[in-house]
Scaffold this motif. Sequence first.
Motif, mmCIF file in Angstrom:
data_model
loop_
_atom_site.group_PDB
_atom_site.id
_atom_site.type_symbol
_atom_site.label_atom_id
_atom_site.label_comp_id
_atom_site.label_asym_id
_atom_site.label_seq_id
_atom_site.Cartn_x
_atom_site.Cartn_y
_atom_site.Cartn_z
ATOM 1 N N ARG A 41 0.830 -1.210 0.000
ATOM 2 C CA ARG A 41 0.000 0.000 0.000
ATOM 3 C C ARG A 41 0.860 1.255 0.000
ATOM 4 O O ARG A 41 0.460 2.294 -0.533
ATOM 5 N N ALA A 42 2.049 1.155 0.586
ATOM 6 C CA ALA A 42 2.954 2.308 0.627
ATOM 7 C C ALA A 42 3.651 2.552 -0.710
ATOM 8 O O ALA A 42 4.251 3.610 -0.915
ATOM 9 N N GLY A 43 3.581 1.556 -1.626
ATOM 10 C CA GLY A 43 4.156 1.764 -2.949
ATOM 11 C C GLY A 43 5.268 0.810 -3.322
ATOM 12 O O GLY A 43 6.094 1.124 -4.185
ATOM 13 N N MET A 44 5.282 -0.376 -2.715
ATOM 14 C CA MET A 44 6.326 -1.360 -2.985
ATOM 15 C C MET A 44 5.689 -2.617 -3.573
ATOM 16 O O MET A 44 4.627 -3.044 -3.144
ATOM 17 N N GLN A 95 -7.734 -4.974 -10.438
ATOM 18 C CA GLN A 95 -8.901 -4.876 -9.559
ATOM 19 C C GLN A 95 -8.510 -4.859 -8.083
ATOM 20 O O GLN A 95 -9.261 -4.349 -7.248
ATOM 21 N N ALA A 96 -7.352 -5.392 -7.769
ATOM 22 C CA ALA A 96 -6.887 -5.382 -6.380
ATOM 23 C C ALA A 96 -6.706 -3.961 -5.867
ATOM 24 O O ALA A 96 -6.679 -3.723 -4.656
ATOM 25 N N GLN A 97 -6.593 -3.002 -6.798
ATOM 26 C CA GLN A 97 -6.433 -1.601 -6.408
ATOM 27 C C GLN A 97 -7.774 -0.865 -6.356
ATOM 28 O O GLN A 97 -7.818 0.317 -6.000
ATOM 29 N N ASP A 118 -16.832 -0.538 -6.087
ATOM 30 C CA ASP A 118 -16.716 -0.755 -7.531
ATOM 31 C C ASP A 118 -16.715 -2.237 -7.881
ATOM 32 O O ASP A 118 -17.286 -2.657 -8.891
ATOM 33 N N LEU A 119 -16.075 -3.048 -7.030
ATOM 34 C CA LEU A 119 -16.032 -4.482 -7.293
ATOM 35 C C LEU A 119 -17.407 -5.118 -7.142
ATOM 36 O O LEU A 119 -17.818 -5.943 -7.964
ATOM 37 N N ALA A 149 -0.098 -2.138 -9.624
ATOM 38 C CA ALA A 149 -0.348 -1.216 -8.513
ATOM 39 C C ALA A 149 0.389 0.106 -8.672
ATOM 40 O O ALA A 149 0.309 0.959 -7.791
ATOM 41 N N ARG A 150 1.109 0.254 -9.791
ATOM 42 C CA ARG A 150 1.916 1.466 -10.040
ATOM 43 C C ARG A 150 2.847 1.761 -8.857
ATOM 44 O O ARG A 150 2.799 2.834 -8.255
#
Length: 244
Positions: free
Chosen positions: A77-80, A104-106, A111-112, A161-162
């Motif tokens: 979640r922090a970006g890793m 979709q995990a993001q 929305d899901l 997840a970018r």
Amino acid sequence: MPLLEATGIVKVFGKLTALDGAALTIGENEFHGLIGPNGSGKSTLMKCVAGAEMPTQGKVTFINRDITLLSPTERARAGMSLKFQITSVLPTLTLYDNILLALQAQSSLFDLVFSRTRGVLHDQAMMMLSQFRLADRAHDAAAALSHGQQQWLEIAMALAARPRLLLLDEPTGGMSLEERRVTGELLQPIKQHCSLVIVEHDLDFIRDICDRLTVIDQGRVLASGTVAEIQANKSVQEIYLRRA
């Protein structure tokens, strides 16, 4: 300010000290290679950074935040994002659905539940498949891919997840020479928005794509610097290259 900084990392498994004060610093938009002899502690250091293992001692800072005790999910979640050596794609699903699930995990639960994501994410899923030269196989089962193509699919999924930092553990293992060359080409564009830490035994491959290298030997950092500096380092020549 570094994107990631790991300092004084110690990891003890019973009577075995796998890491003994190891350190790693990664800058923004940097490709950084971790190399060293088998059993030197490279993958253990990677896992301590990713949260798959908790260090016995030491500190890991990511985007100026202490993440030493955070779970892998919290680090994601922090970006890793992390891709291990063993491929973990869903073999019975199509390439498209593998990518879609990663995207979709993001998405939000709302929305899901209301099935709003498939149409919205279609273009992004196809773009990611195209980026890794897999668009023409979008509706094939992942099991039908070659080993190298499965690795590319999983890297694409890890990038869904970018992340600010992508961690790859021996991504070219089992690949042909041509697949390794293509893998290097496919990774280059992500430098625009993502740093990379890669554990790899193929010195030619890692030398070609990395900006900096860190050499681990017996759980300690032997040397860290540019590719040219590492190649000229006497300790690396005497200890690592002789044993590789």
